[in-house]
Design an enzyme around this catalytic site. Structure first.
Site, PDB file in Angstrom:
ATOM      1  CE  LYS A   1     -55.789  11.436  98.606  1.00  0.00           C
ATOM      2  NZ  LYS A   1     -55.820  11.155 100.084  1.00  0.00           N
TER       3      LYS A   1
ATOM      4  CE1 TYR B   1     -51.524  13.074  97.086  1.00  0.00           C
ATOM      5  CE2 TYR B   1     -52.124  14.696  95.420  1.00  0.00           C
ATOM      6  CZ  TYR B   1     -52.284  14.164  96.694  1.00  0.00           C
ATOM      7  OH  TYR B   1     -53.204  14.718  97.563  1.00  0.00           O
TER       8      TYR B   1
ATOM      9  CB  THR C   1     -56.523  15.680  96.146  1.00  0.00           C
ATOM     10  OG1 THR C   1     -56.031  16.745  95.342  1.00  0.00           O
ATOM     11  CG2 THR C   1     -56.232  14.370  95.404  1.00  0.00           C
ATOM     12  CG  ASP C   2     -58.059  20.156  93.402  1.00  0.00           C
ATOM     13  OD1 ASP C   2     -56.996  19.545  93.623  1.00  0.00           O
ATOM     14  OD2 ASP C   2     -58.112  21.403  93.315  1.00  0.00           O
ATOM     15  CD  GLU C   3     -52.714  17.491  92.743  1.00  0.00           C
ATOM     16  OE1 GLU C   3     -52.051  16.598  92.205  1.00  0.00           O
ATOM     17  OE2 GLU C   3     -52.215  18.404  93.413  1.00  0.00           O
TER      18      GLU C   3
HETATM   19  P1  NAD Z   1     -49.127  15.728 105.020  1.00  0.00           P
HETATM   20  O1  NAD Z   1     -48.134  15.107 104.096  1.00  0.00           O
HETATM   21  O2  NAD Z   1     -48.822  17.016 105.678  1.00  0.00           O
HETATM   22  O3  NAD Z   1     -49.491  14.703 106.189  1.00  0.00           O
HETATM   23  C1  NAD Z   1     -49.692  13.343 105.956  1.00  0.00           C
HETATM   24  C2  NAD Z   1     -49.717  12.625 107.300  1.00  0.00           C
HETATM   25  O4  NAD Z   1     -49.938  11.225 107.048  1.00  0.00           O
HETATM   26  C3  NAD Z   1     -48.399  12.736 108.075  1.00  0.00           C
HETATM   27  O5  NAD Z   1     -48.653  13.015 109.431  1.00  0.00           O
HETATM   28  C4  NAD Z   1     -47.768  11.351 107.920  1.00  0.00           C
HETATM   29  O6  NAD Z   1     -46.940  10.978 109.000  1.00  0.00           O
HETATM   30  C5  NAD Z   1     -49.014  10.473 107.814  1.00  0.00           C
HETATM   31  N1  NAD Z   1     -48.733   9.216 107.105  1.00  0.00           N
HETATM   32  C6  NAD Z   1     -48.092   9.069 105.923  1.00  0.00           C
HETATM   33  N2  NAD Z   1     -47.970   7.760 105.632  1.00  0.00           N
HETATM   34  C7  NAD Z   1     -48.549   7.064 106.645  1.00  0.00           C
HETATM   35  C8  NAD Z   1     -48.751   5.679 106.907  1.00  0.00           C
HETATM   36  N3  NAD Z   1     -48.288   4.743 106.085  1.00  0.00           N
HETATM   37  N4  NAD Z   1     -49.413   5.325 108.035  1.00  0.00           N
HETATM   38  C9  NAD Z   1     -49.876   6.280 108.904  1.00  0.00           C
HETATM   39  N5  NAD Z   1     -49.689   7.591 108.709  1.00  0.00           N
HETATM   40  C10 NAD Z   1     -49.046   7.983 107.587  1.00  0.00           C
HETATM   41  O7  NAD Z   1     -50.475  15.804 104.169  1.00  0.00           O
HETATM   42  P2  NAD Z   1     -51.590  16.930 104.132  1.00  0.00           P
HETATM   43  O8  NAD Z   1     -51.199  17.974 103.184  1.00  0.00           O
HETATM   44  O9  NAD Z   1     -51.982  17.277 105.503  1.00  0.00           O
HETATM   45  O10 NAD Z   1     -52.784  16.098 103.448  1.00  0.00           O
HETATM   46  C11 NAD Z   1     -53.643  15.296 104.230  1.00  0.00           C
HETATM   47  C12 NAD Z   1     -54.651  14.621 103.318  1.00  0.00           C
HETATM   48  O11 NAD Z   1     -55.393  15.603 102.611  1.00  0.00           O
HETATM   49  C13 NAD Z   1     -54.028  13.704 102.266  1.00  0.00           C
HETATM   50  O12 NAD Z   1     -54.858  12.589 102.122  1.00  0.00           O
HETATM   51  C14 NAD Z   1     -54.047  14.560 101.001  1.00  0.00           C
HETATM   52  O13 NAD Z   1     -54.132  13.748  99.853  1.00  0.00           O
HETATM   53  C15 NAD Z   1     -55.311  15.371 101.211  1.00  0.00           C
HETATM   54  N6  NAD Z   1     -55.337  16.701 100.568  1.00  0.00           N
HETATM   55  C16 NAD Z   1     -54.299  17.586 100.752  1.00  0.00           C
HETATM   56  C17 NAD Z   1     -54.379  18.855 100.182  1.00  0.00           C
HETATM   57  C18 NAD Z   1     -53.279  19.882 100.368  1.00  0.00           C
HETATM   58  O14 NAD Z   1     -53.321  20.936  99.739  1.00  0.00           O
HETATM   59  N7  NAD Z   1     -52.294  19.653 101.230  1.00  0.00           N
HETATM   60  C19 NAD Z   1     -55.497  19.205  99.417  1.00  0.00           C
HETATM   61  C20 NAD Z   1     -56.527  18.258  99.238  1.00  0.00           C
HETATM   62  C21 NAD Z   1     -56.434  17.019  99.833  1.00  0.00           C
HETATM   63  O1  DAU Z   2     -54.864  20.437  94.665  1.00  0.00           O
HETATM   64  C1  DAU Z   2     -54.710  19.767  95.887  1.00  0.00           C
HETATM   65  C2  DAU Z   2     -53.277  19.304  96.027  1.00  0.00           C
HETATM   66  O2  DAU Z   2     -52.488  20.465  96.248  1.00  0.00           O
HETATM   67  C3  DAU Z   2     -53.080  18.299  97.139  1.00  0.00           C
HETATM   68  O3  DAU Z   2     -53.802  17.125  96.849  1.00  0.00           O
HETATM   69  C4  DAU Z   2     -51.598  17.965  97.310  1.00  0.00           C
HETATM   70  O4  DAU Z   2     -51.427  17.102  98.415  1.00  0.00           O
HETATM   71  C5  DAU Z   2     -50.845  19.260  97.545  1.00  0.00           C
HETATM   72  O5  DAU Z   2     -49.465  18.986  97.636  1.00  0.00           O
HETATM   73  C6  DAU Z   2     -51.113  20.260  96.432  1.00  0.00           C
HETATM   74  O6  DAU Z   2     -50.510  19.839  95.188  1.00  0.00           O
HETATM   75  P1  DAU Z   2     -49.743  20.871  94.228  1.00  0.00           P
HETATM   76  O7  DAU Z   2     -48.799  20.114  93.396  1.00  0.00           O
HETATM   77  O8  DAU Z   2     -50.702  21.779  93.546  1.00  0.00           O
HETATM   78  O9  DAU Z   2     -48.975  21.752  95.368  1.00  0.00           O
HETATM   79  P2  DAU Z   2     -47.471  22.320  95.457  1.00  0.00           P
HETATM   80  O10 DAU Z   2     -47.428  23.230  96.628  1.00  0.00           O
HETATM   81  O11 DAU Z   2     -46.465  21.240  95.348  1.00  0.00           O
HETATM   82  O12 DAU Z   2     -47.371  23.208  94.138  1.00  0.00           O
HETATM   83  C7  DAU Z   2     -48.267  24.290  93.894  1.00  0.00           C
HETATM   84  C8  DAU Z   2     -47.923  24.848  92.518  1.00  0.00           C
HETATM   85  O13 DAU Z   2     -46.635  25.485  92.597  1.00  0.00           O
HETATM   86  C9  DAU Z   2     -47.811  23.816  91.429  1.00  0.00           C
HETATM   87  O14 DAU Z   2     -48.284  24.362  90.203  1.00  0.00           O
HETATM   88  C10 DAU Z   2     -46.304  23.549  91.326  1.00  0.00           C
HETATM   89  C11 DAU Z   2     -45.702  24.892  91.683  1.00  0.00           C
HETATM   90  N1  DAU Z   2     -44.386  24.854  92.376  1.00  0.00           N
HETATM   91  C12 DAU Z   2     -44.254  24.036  93.462  1.00  0.00           C
HETATM   92  C13 DAU Z   2     -43.045  23.968  94.165  1.00  0.00           C
HETATM   93  C14 DAU Z   2     -42.892  23.049  95.341  1.00  0.00           C
HETATM   94  C15 DAU Z   2     -43.345  25.669  91.965  1.00  0.00           C
HETATM   95  O15 DAU Z   2     -43.489  26.432  90.996  1.00  0.00           O
HETATM   96  N2  DAU Z   2     -42.156  25.600  92.655  1.00  0.00           N
HETATM   97  C16 DAU Z   2     -41.956  24.784  93.711  1.00  0.00           C
HETATM   98  O16 DAU Z   2     -40.826  24.757  94.271  1.00  0.00           O
END
Ligand code: NAD
Ligand code: DAU
Length: 351
Positions: free
Chosen positions: A161, A157, A132-134
């Site tokens: 990562k 988180y 992730t970019d975080e």
């Molecule tokens: P998600 O939470 O939707 O899915 C995570 C999946 O991992 C689920 O299917 C869950 O069952 C599985 N999982 C969790 N713990 C596990 C374990 N102990 N063993 C096996 N499986 C397990 O997540 P997502 O948003 O699809 O993100 C996927 C990946 O991409 C993550 O590594 C996250 O850090 C990364 N990522 C997400 C975003 C985003 O915006 N969602 C952005 C950048 C990177």
């Molecule tokens: O940047 C990549 C990341 O983006 C991924 O690595 C994470 O897995 C993914 O969850 C996401 O993280 P964020 O914290 O940026 O996403 P989230 O959707 O939780 O929140 C987006 C923005 O909105 C953040 O600034 C927090 C704000 N927010 C979020 C929720 C859930 C609100 O204002 N209200 C809310 O209820």
């Protein structure tokens, strides 16, 4: 002989799009979807491909080393695309240890299994870690994250990562396994669990519930359509250089409040509500602890070296996303019918 490719977290949001793309595009691979099926994992996401010849699901917890080792014995592995993780920042604030176990120990277990199996023969092998970019921390108003930006994670988180990224690079250096890491910005699109901003706001707007915006809504995120992330993962897995890192982003920065207002306008129009009706649901609530101000990715390396670019504009992607959630009411109902109500209460009651 088909190549065995394990995709971890394949039942989750991004993972399910990656599994579908690989199953459809690569009949020469056997795609093994390794997932524990936590609250975020949902096999409904893969109904359309679950019977494909080159697909199999294996319920495995990556924190359990024996389960991981058994799976590797069952399928001699050619490639791993590692997405399984605890992924929601708010949950990491209330329960950091779960994130350390899954994201750090779970990644270490996979790396150890790969080292054990590949030792001496890494030809055609790849361990691809999705990050992730975080991990780069928080930006002020200017600048972008590039691949060499120093790590500065600021939530449990992102720290978990970042730790997993360090382990992947350390194993590459020490045990000479081929690895690639990509760091992506915020994803949105079909199948995202409604704890994340866009599907949570969609669900609340639809049900005429308040939309909780943290702080003043001034935090900025760089949004990318999930299918474009899956396309980038495909390109990087097949054409990326081992040992390298690639940043993936949409070049699409939005202040949270502006994004929520846009979503409200789209929903008013799709639901035939009067203009401005949904915006009245916006409610500014207590900020997230340690809330990062801004993320913005420079994805020039990926674009120039591997020829990837996003395929949809944000307006198109958001429109498609809203249409998908409107057409898949049952999916959303199933997802929010379990523990979601209790989670929502805990998370938002005292804000
Ligand atoms: P998600 O939470 O939707 O899915 C995570 C999946 O991992 C689920 O299917 C869950 O069952 C599985 N999982 C969790 N713990 C596990 C374990 N102990 N063993 C096996 N499986 C397990 O997540 P997502 O948003 O699809 O993100 C996927 C990946 O991409 C993550 O590594 C996250 O850090 C990364 N990522 C997400 C975003 C985003 O915006 N969602 C952005 C950048 C990177
Ligand atoms: O940047 C990549 C990341 O983006 C991924 O690595 C994470 O897995 C993914 O969850 C996401 O993280 P964020 O914290 O940026 O996403 P989230 O959707 O939780 O929140 C987006 C923005 O909105 C953040 O600034 C927090 C704000 N927010 C979020 C929720 C859930 C609100 O204002 N209200 C809310 O209820």
């Amino acid at each position: 002989m088909k190549k065995n490719i394990i995709i971890t977290g394949g039942a989750g949001f991004i993972g399910s799009h990656v599994v579908r793309l690989f199953v459809n595009n690569y009949p020469e691979y056997k795609i093994i979807n390794l997932d524990k099926l936590t609250y975020a994992g949902n096999l409904e996401n893969l109904k359309d491909i679950e019977k494909a010849d080159n697909y199999v699901f294996e319920k495995v917890d990556i924190v359990k080393k024996e389960e991981v080792e058994l799976l590797f014995e069952k399928y001699p592995v050619d490639g791993v695309v590692h997405l399984a993780a605890e992924s929601h920042v708010d949950r990491s604030i209330t329960n950091p240890n779960e994130f350390i176990m899954t994201n750090v120990i779970g990644t270490a277990n996979l790396l150890n299994a790969v080292v054990k199996q590949w030792k001496g023969n890494t030809d055609g092998k790849m361990f691809y870690h999705i990050s992730t970019d975080e991990v780069y921390g928080s930006l002020d108003k200017g600048g972008f994250f590039i691949e060499s930006t120093p790590y500065d994670p600021r939530s449990p988180y992102s720290a978990s990562k970042a730790s997993s990224d360090h382990l992947v690079r350390a194993y590459h250096n020490t045990y000479k396994i081929p690895v690639i890491i990509s760091n992506c910005s915020n994803n949105y699109g079909p199948n995202q669990f409604p704890e994340k901003l866009i599907p949570l706001a969609f669900n609340n707007i639809k049900n005429k519930k308040t939309i909780p915006v943290y702080g003043k809504g001034e935090n900025i995120r760089d949004w990318l359509f999930v299918i474009d992330h899956a396309r980038a993962i495909d390109v990087i897995f097949h054409k990326g250089t081992p040992g390298e890192t690639y940043n993936i982003g949409g070049n699409n920065e939005w202040k949270n409040i502006d994004l929520i207002r846009l979503l409200c306008r789209i929903m008013d129009s799709k639901l035939n509500r009067s203009s401005g009706e949904s915006e009245k649901l916006i409610s500014f609530v207590t900020d997230r602890a340690g809330h990062d101000l801004r993320y913005a990715i420079d994805s020039n390396k990926l674009q120039k070296e591997l020829g990837w670019k996003p395929s949809v504009t944000f307006e198109e992607g958001l429109g498609k996303t809203v249409d998908w959630y409107l057409m898949n009411e049952e999916w959303l109902q199933n997802v929010v019918s379990g523990d979601y109500g209790a989670y929502y209460e805990r998370q938002y009651k005292s804000r």
